[in-house]
Design an enzyme around this catalytic site. Structure first.
Site, PDB file in Angstrom:
ATOM      1  N   ARG A  49       0.827  -1.205   0.000  1.00 40.78           N
ATOM      2  CA  ARG A  49       0.000   0.000   0.000  1.00 40.78           C
ATOM      3  C   ARG A  49       0.852   1.242   0.000  1.00 40.78           C
ATOM      4  NH1 ARG A  49      -3.318   2.389  -0.455  1.00 40.78           N
ATOM      5  NH2 ARG A  49      -4.343   3.021   1.425  1.00 40.78           N
TER       6      ARG A  49
ATOM      7  N   ARG B 276       2.033   2.996 -16.677  1.00 41.95           N
ATOM      8  CA  ARG B 276       2.268   2.670 -18.089  1.00 41.95           C
ATOM      9  C   ARG B 276       3.540   3.346 -18.592  1.00 41.95           C
ATOM     10  NH1 ARG B 276      -0.140  -1.641 -18.025  1.00 41.95           N
ATOM     11  NH2 ARG B 276      -2.387  -1.693 -18.201  1.00 41.95           N
TER      12      ARG B 276
ATOM     13  N   CYS C  18      -8.100   1.897 -12.210  1.00 43.61           N
ATOM     14  CA  CYS C  18      -8.268   3.152 -11.477  1.00 43.61           C
ATOM     15  C   CYS C  18      -9.710   3.273 -11.012  1.00 43.61           C
ATOM     16  CB  CYS C  18      -7.945   4.352 -12.360  1.00 43.61           C
ATOM     17  SG  CYS C  18      -6.220   4.494 -12.809  1.00 43.61           S
TER      18      CYS C  18
ATOM     19  N   GLU D 265     -11.990   7.470  -5.096  1.00 39.94           N
ATOM     20  CA  GLU D 265     -12.172   7.240  -3.665  1.00 39.94           C
ATOM     21  C   GLU D 265     -13.577   7.661  -3.248  1.00 39.94           C
ATOM     22  OE1 GLU D 265     -10.530   6.051  -0.945  1.00 39.94           O
ATOM     23  OE2 GLU D 265      -8.847   5.411  -2.169  1.00 39.94           O
TER      24      GLU D 265
ATOM     25  N   ARG E  27      -3.968   6.946  -4.111  1.00 34.98           N
ATOM     26  CA  ARG E  27      -3.652   5.771  -3.307  1.00 34.98           C
ATOM     27  C   ARG E  27      -3.380   4.596  -4.231  1.00 34.98           C
ATOM     28  NH1 ARG E  27      -7.819   8.421  -0.357  1.00 34.98           N
ATOM     29  NH2 ARG E  27      -7.383   8.615   1.875  1.00 34.98           N
TER      30      ARG E  27
ATOM     31  N   TYR F  32       3.929   6.161   2.440  1.00 39.21           N
ATOM     32  CA  TYR F  32       3.000   7.298   2.481  1.00 39.21           C
ATOM     33  C   TYR F  32       3.835   8.567   2.383  1.00 39.21           C
ATOM     34  CZ  TYR F  32      -0.420   3.836   3.622  1.00 39.21           C
ATOM     35  OH  TYR F  32      -1.234   2.736   3.541  1.00 39.21           O
TER      36      TYR F  32
ATOM     37  N   ARG G 294      -1.487   7.519   7.690  1.00 37.37           N
ATOM     38  CA  ARG G 294      -0.943   6.370   8.417  1.00 37.37           C
ATOM     39  C   ARG G 294       0.300   6.772   9.198  1.00 37.37           C
ATOM     40  NH1 ARG G 294      -2.586   1.102   7.217  1.00 37.37           N
ATOM     41  NH2 ARG G 294      -1.494   0.784   9.164  1.00 37.37           N
TER      42      ARG G 294
END
Length: 126
Positions: A9, A65, A76, A79, A91, A109, A117
């Protein structure tokens, strides 16, 4: 040595809602994740990228890409527009085939996404 599918992540804030800013931020994030984990793009099964609703000038997958990730499945999405959520974020969730243990995966992050986070800041890329 067994190979596992691990989730990696990360998130980053984009400087603006422009094609250039979205691609640049996404590329910075992906490069940091690859460097921190020693990922070979040939071992990536798929990549799920999201952007907050205010970032709609480009698909974040365009950065992958441009980096040559032509064989990985990329997707894609937008959110969820949660009231009060941090705007301007990209993200990523990378599905990576690796012998590494789950505890050895470094989640990254960057910039304004660090607030998401704070528990992960100690394992951030240099």
């Amino acid at each position: 040595m067994p190979i596992y599918c691990r989730g990696v992540r990360g998130a980053i804030s984009a400087d603006a809602n422009t094609k250039e800013a979205i691609v640049a931020a996404t590329r910075e994030l992906l490069e940091a994740i690859v460097e921190a984990n020693g990922i070979d793009p040939a071992d990536i099964g798929s990549v799920f990228l999201t952007a907050t609703p205010d970032l709609n000038a480009e698909f974040p997958a365009q950065a992958a890409r441009q980096m040559g990730w032509d064989d990985a499945a990329l997707l894609c999405a937008q959110e969820i527009a949660v009231p009060g959520a941090t705007p301007g974020l990209v993200r990523v969730l990378i599905h990576w085939n690796t012998p590494k243990a789950q505890a050895d995966i470094r989640h990254i992050y960057l910039k304004g996404a660090q607030a998401l986070r704070p528990d992960r800041l100690s394992v951030q890329a240099p």
